[in-house]
Design a protein around this motif. Structure first.
Motif, mmCIF file in Angstrom:
data_model
loop_
_atom_site.group_PDB
_atom_site.id
_atom_site.type_symbol
_atom_site.label_atom_id
_atom_site.label_comp_id
_atom_site.label_asym_id
_atom_site.label_seq_id
_atom_site.Cartn_x
_atom_site.Cartn_y
_atom_site.Cartn_z
ATOM 1 N N LEU A 117 41.260 32.335 42.745
ATOM 2 C CA LEU A 117 43.289 32.478 43.512
ATOM 3 C C LEU A 117 43.274 32.637 42.029
ATOM 4 O O LEU A 117 43.382 32.694 41.135
ATOM 5 N N THR A 118 44.757 33.777 41.769
ATOM 6 C CA THR A 118 45.431 34.035 40.498
ATOM 7 C C THR A 118 46.600 33.691 40.710
ATOM 8 O O THR A 118 47.866 33.448 41.653
ATOM 9 N N ASP A 119 47.149 32.431 39.635
ATOM 10 C CA ASP A 119 48.079 31.865 39.315
ATOM 11 C C ASP A 119 49.539 32.430 39.406
ATOM 12 O O ASP A 119 49.227 33.616 38.609
ATOM 13 N N PRO A 120 50.525 32.574 40.423
ATOM 14 C CA PRO A 120 51.208 33.880 40.349
ATOM 15 C C PRO A 120 52.623 33.677 39.616
ATOM 16 O O PRO A 120 53.354 34.211 39.179
ATOM 17 N N GLU A 121 52.257 32.261 39.178
ATOM 18 C CA GLU A 121 53.847 32.152 37.910
ATOM 19 C C GLU A 121 53.465 33.262 36.495
ATOM 20 O O GLU A 121 51.904 33.484 36.110
ATOM 21 N N PRO A 122 54.253 33.279 35.719
ATOM 22 C CA PRO A 122 54.166 33.950 34.094
ATOM 23 C C PRO A 122 52.913 33.110 33.832
ATOM 24 O O PRO A 122 53.408 32.074 33.982
ATOM 25 N N PRO A 123 52.304 33.639 32.728
ATOM 26 C CA PRO A 123 51.968 35.181 32.586
ATOM 27 C C PRO A 123 50.957 36.054 33.855
ATOM 28 O O PRO A 123 50.708 36.680 33.309
ATOM 29 N N GLY A 124 51.034 35.325 34.341
ATOM 30 C CA GLY A 124 49.956 35.865 35.806
ATOM 31 C C GLY A 124 49.091 35.991 35.630
ATOM 32 O O GLY A 124 47.843 36.539 36.307
ATOM 33 N N ASP A 125 47.725 35.558 34.699
ATOM 34 C CA ASP A 125 47.052 35.750 33.851
ATOM 35 C C ASP A 125 45.322 34.509 34.413
ATOM 36 O O ASP A 125 44.933 34.817 34.073
ATOM 37 N N ILE A 126 46.408 33.486 35.543
ATOM 38 C CA ILE A 126 45.815 32.622 35.121
ATOM 39 C C ILE A 126 44.255 32.587 36.525
ATOM 40 O O ILE A 126 45.827 32.770 37.230
ATOM 41 N N ARG A 127 43.629 32.235 36.767
ATOM 42 C CA ARG A 127 42.806 31.916 37.721
ATOM 43 C C ARG A 127 41.961 30.796 37.830
ATOM 44 O O ARG A 127 41.805 30.404 37.004
ATOM 45 N N HIS A 128 42.031 30.172 39.025
ATOM 46 C CA HIS A 128 41.196 29.184 39.538
ATOM 47 C C HIS A 128 40.501 29.841 40.484
ATOM 48 O O HIS A 128 40.439 30.671 41.312
ATOM 49 N N LEU A 129 39.465 29.012 40.207
ATOM 50 C CA LEU A 129 38.354 28.699 41.655
ATOM 51 C C LEU A 129 38.280 27.373 41.977
ATOM 52 O O LEU A 129 37.775 26.646 41.744
ATOM 53 N N VAL A 130 38.817 27.309 43.266
ATOM 54 C CA VAL A 130 38.484 26.133 44.124
ATOM 55 C C VAL A 130 37.382 26.205 45.135
ATOM 56 O O VAL A 130 37.136 27.171 45.237
ATOM 57 N N GLN A 131 36.594 25.296 45.329
ATOM 58 C CA GLN A 131 35.371 25.405 45.536
ATOM 59 C C GLN A 131 35.381 23.921 46.524
ATOM 60 O O GLN A 131 35.864 22.828 46.015
ATOM 61 N N ARG A 132 34.782 24.275 48.012
ATOM 62 C CA ARG A 132 34.420 22.344 48.282
ATOM 63 C C ARG A 132 32.829 22.589 48.615
ATOM 64 O O ARG A 132 31.711 23.988 48.748
ATOM 65 N N TYR A 133 32.436 20.936 48.504
ATOM 66 C CA TYR A 133 31.534 20.612 49.047
ATOM 67 C C TYR A 133 31.670 19.450 49.672
ATOM 68 O O TYR A 133 31.928 19.318 49.435
#
Length: 50
Positions: A26-42
């Motif tokens: 996922l990429t954070d839609p809020e400025p600055p917009g370059d924050i990325r997240h990776l959601v993982q499920r186990y």
């Protein structure tokens, strides 16, 4: 996916298996917009000791 098929210590239970199910980048839609997240499920399967 470092947890996939790795033994875990779950107090009061016997660990059966840990399985990776999915990941979603996922990429954070809020400025600055370059924050990325990776959601993982186990899925962690445990059993009560006999």
């Amino acid at each position: 996916m470092r947890l996939d098929h790795q033994p875990l210590a779950v107090p009061g239970y016997d660990h059966v298996v840990t399985r990776f199910e999915f990941a979603q980048p996922l990429t954070d839609p809020e400025p600055p917009g370059d924050i990325r997240h990776l959601v993982q499920r186990y899925r962690v399967v445990t059993a009560q000791p006999v």
